[in-house]
Motif scaffolding. Sequence first.
Motif, mmCIF file in Angstrom:
data_model
loop_
_atom_site.group_PDB
_atom_site.id
_atom_site.type_symbol
_atom_site.label_atom_id
_atom_site.label_comp_id
_atom_site.label_asym_id
_atom_site.label_seq_id
_atom_site.Cartn_x
_atom_site.Cartn_y
_atom_site.Cartn_z
ATOM 1 N N THR A 52 0.829 -1.217 0.000
ATOM 2 C CA THR A 52 0.000 0.000 0.000
ATOM 3 C C THR A 52 0.864 1.267 0.000
ATOM 4 O OG1 THR A 52 -0.124 -0.126 2.406
ATOM 5 C CG2 THR A 52 -1.939 -1.095 1.175
ATOM 6 N N TYR A 53 0.231 2.376 -0.410
ATOM 7 C CA TYR A 53 0.917 3.678 -0.373
ATOM 8 C C TYR A 53 0.190 4.549 0.639
ATOM 9 C CZ TYR A 53 4.400 6.755 -2.252
ATOM 10 O OH TYR A 53 5.546 7.506 -2.393
ATOM 11 N N HIS A 97 1.170 0.207 -4.719
ATOM 12 C CA HIS A 97 0.053 1.120 -4.933
ATOM 13 C C HIS A 97 0.637 2.520 -5.158
ATOM 14 C CE1 HIS A 97 -3.005 -1.578 -2.587
ATOM 15 N NE2 HIS A 97 -2.293 -2.250 -3.474
ATOM 16 N N LEU A 126 -4.486 4.711 -7.766
ATOM 17 C CA LEU A 126 -5.569 5.143 -6.868
ATOM 18 C C LEU A 126 -5.569 6.654 -6.704
ATOM 19 C CD1 LEU A 126 -4.317 2.521 -4.416
ATOM 20 C CD2 LEU A 126 -6.692 2.460 -5.178
ATOM 21 N N ARG A 127 -6.708 7.158 -6.288
ATOM 22 C CA ARG A 127 -6.750 8.584 -5.971
ATOM 23 C C ARG A 127 -6.212 8.843 -4.573
ATOM 24 N NH1 ARG A 127 -12.205 11.514 -4.395
ATOM 25 N NH2 ARG A 127 -11.625 10.413 -2.484
ATOM 26 N N GLY A 128 -6.546 7.950 -3.607
ATOM 27 C CA GLY A 128 -6.242 8.208 -2.195
ATOM 28 C C GLY A 128 -7.353 9.027 -1.570
ATOM 29 N N ASP A 129 -7.248 9.190 -0.256
ATOM 30 C CA ASP A 129 -8.296 9.916 0.479
ATOM 31 C C ASP A 129 -7.840 11.334 0.800
ATOM 32 O OD1 ASP A 129 -10.359 7.997 0.605
ATOM 33 O OD2 ASP A 129 -9.168 6.861 2.054
ATOM 34 N N HIS A 146 -8.699 12.565 -9.964
ATOM 35 C CA HIS A 146 -9.307 11.230 -9.997
ATOM 36 C C HIS A 146 -8.292 10.203 -10.487
ATOM 37 C CE1 HIS A 146 -13.198 12.609 -8.882
ATOM 38 N NE2 HIS A 146 -13.173 13.530 -9.826
ATOM 39 N N ALA A 147 -8.502 8.971 -10.039
ATOM 40 C CA ALA A 147 -7.578 7.891 -10.421
ATOM 41 C C ALA A 147 -7.519 7.716 -11.940
ATOM 42 C CB ALA A 147 -7.993 6.591 -9.741
ATOM 43 N N TYR A 182 -15.788 -0.675 -6.190
ATOM 44 C CA TYR A 182 -16.530 -0.669 -4.925
ATOM 45 C C TYR A 182 -17.878 -1.370 -5.071
ATOM 46 C CZ TYR A 182 -12.892 2.647 -3.970
ATOM 47 O OH TYR A 182 -11.651 3.213 -3.807
ATOM 48 N N HIS A 186 -18.578 3.607 -3.919
ATOM 49 C CA HIS A 186 -17.642 4.478 -3.205
ATOM 50 C C HIS A 186 -18.446 5.504 -2.407
ATOM 51 C CE1 HIS A 186 -14.740 7.829 -2.687
ATOM 52 N NE2 HIS A 186 -13.917 6.822 -2.468
ATOM 53 N N ALA A 189 -19.603 8.656 -4.162
ATOM 54 C CA ALA A 189 -20.340 8.584 -5.440
ATOM 55 C C ALA A 189 -21.822 8.843 -5.174
ATOM 56 C CB ALA A 189 -20.150 7.211 -6.072
ATOM 57 N N ASP A 195 -21.088 5.628 -10.117
ATOM 58 C CA ASP A 195 -19.796 5.083 -9.674
ATOM 59 C C ASP A 195 -19.252 4.091 -10.714
ATOM 60 O OD1 ASP A 195 -17.821 5.176 -7.723
ATOM 61 O OD2 ASP A 195 -18.607 3.428 -6.646
ATOM 62 N N HIS A 198 -17.801 5.887 -13.608
ATOM 63 C CA HIS A 198 -16.449 6.380 -13.286
ATOM 64 C C HIS A 198 -15.440 5.230 -13.321
ATOM 65 C CE1 HIS A 198 -18.517 9.927 -11.049
ATOM 66 N NE2 HIS A 198 -18.306 10.201 -12.321
ATOM 67 N N LYS A 202 -11.973 4.535 -15.827
ATOM 68 C CA LYS A 202 -10.614 4.074 -15.470
ATOM 69 C C LYS A 202 -10.180 2.951 -16.406
ATOM 70 C CE LYS A 202 -11.520 3.750 -10.763
ATOM 71 N NZ LYS A 202 -11.216 3.690 -9.320
ATOM 72 N N TYR A 304 -7.062 -8.534 2.307
ATOM 73 C CA TYR A 304 -6.581 -7.362 3.046
ATOM 74 C C TYR A 304 -6.050 -7.845 4.386
ATOM 75 C CZ TYR A 304 -9.109 -4.454 -0.260
ATOM 76 O OH TYR A 304 -9.538 -3.840 -1.401
#
Length: 320
Positions: A52-53, A97, A126-129, A146-147, A182, A186, A189, A195, A198, A202, A304
């Motif tokens: 992960t990043y 990531h 990814l976009r990230g939060d 956006h990603a 998702y 998401h 969204a 969603d 979108h 991608k 995960y």
Amino acid sequence: MKIFEILRQAEREGRTRFSFELLPPLKGETIGTIFDTIDALMPFDPACVNITYHRQDVKYIPCAGGLLERRVVRTRPGTVGISAAVAGRFGIEVVPHLICGGFSKYELEDLLIEMDFLGIENVLALRGDALKGENSFTPHPDGYNHASELVAHIARMNRGLYADAEIENCHSTCFSIGVAGYPEKHAQAPNPETDILHLKAKVDAGADYIVTQMFFDNAAYFRFIDACRTAGITVPVIPGLKPFSAKRQLTLLPEIFHVDLPADLVHAVETCTGSEDVRQTGIEWCVAQARELKAAGVPAIHFYTMGNSDNVVRIAKELF
Ligand code: FAD
């Protein structure tokens, strides 16, 4: 080997592979725990390891006069370095990531160039939060919102086109690009249909495959697959599973990841007598989900770990 090719091969062979995701250690810790985790999972022949990043965190440090100093720090650096170290030590495919948050497009490109030089062929875009304390995601002034924009950037590099258009005859990278999907929509969204549109953007921008957010009811995944296929998304969609592992996750997982927990799982966890009982319940739930997904012919399942992998080892022992 590219993840896209691994998935196609699994589909041809009627086999289900698995991957798992690891977090870089906290700043100041060693890479030893990452190696130990992978050592424990290697006997089950994982298809790849995701790293992960992590975006910067905002910390407020008390200083003289009762004031607070705002510091922006990255507590889990090292995604690209760890990925290269893991690939070198285990000879396994790695998927670092990469997030838009906090980076300009030039900095993102630099990271991708580093990955390319290190022989890394896979990336999850990814976009990230939002940064802690921000209400919504704010892109870097020279970055991406956006990603899909990051995917398009990587796809351009795959065609030898870099952000600085003045450089000609560039080497073409060859990244296989994964993106997030998702099943339960998401959080930001407006509705599931938008969603999915979108998500299709991608894929149209160059993503080869999708990895889903965790879900605890397979019906959500099967509905999502139907919606993806109806929308014309044809790439593989890897289901993401998280073994439930602590009672506090009854509220944490819905709050952080915006996922529903089925009533049967909630009841089983609530009637557990201790933490080991909860972990065992989570493992059994996850194994049952994975068995049904394998039977449905998914080419891979992504686990995960959220920094805690011994339950994934127990699940892998049952399934792979
Ligand atoms: P996007 O695809 O950009 O979507 C974000 C939102 O914007 C969605 O609501 C989408 O519908 C909407 N949207 C997309 N395009 C448009 C458009 N053109 N116009 C208007 N709205 C649009 N986070 C990390 O920080 N590090 C990680 O390593 C990490 N790994 C992850 C791995 C997986 C498999 C998953 C599922 C998530 C991961 N995340 C990670 C979390 C992820 O960064 C967040 O969920 C983030 O909020 C959205 O990222 P995204 O790439 O899906 O964004």
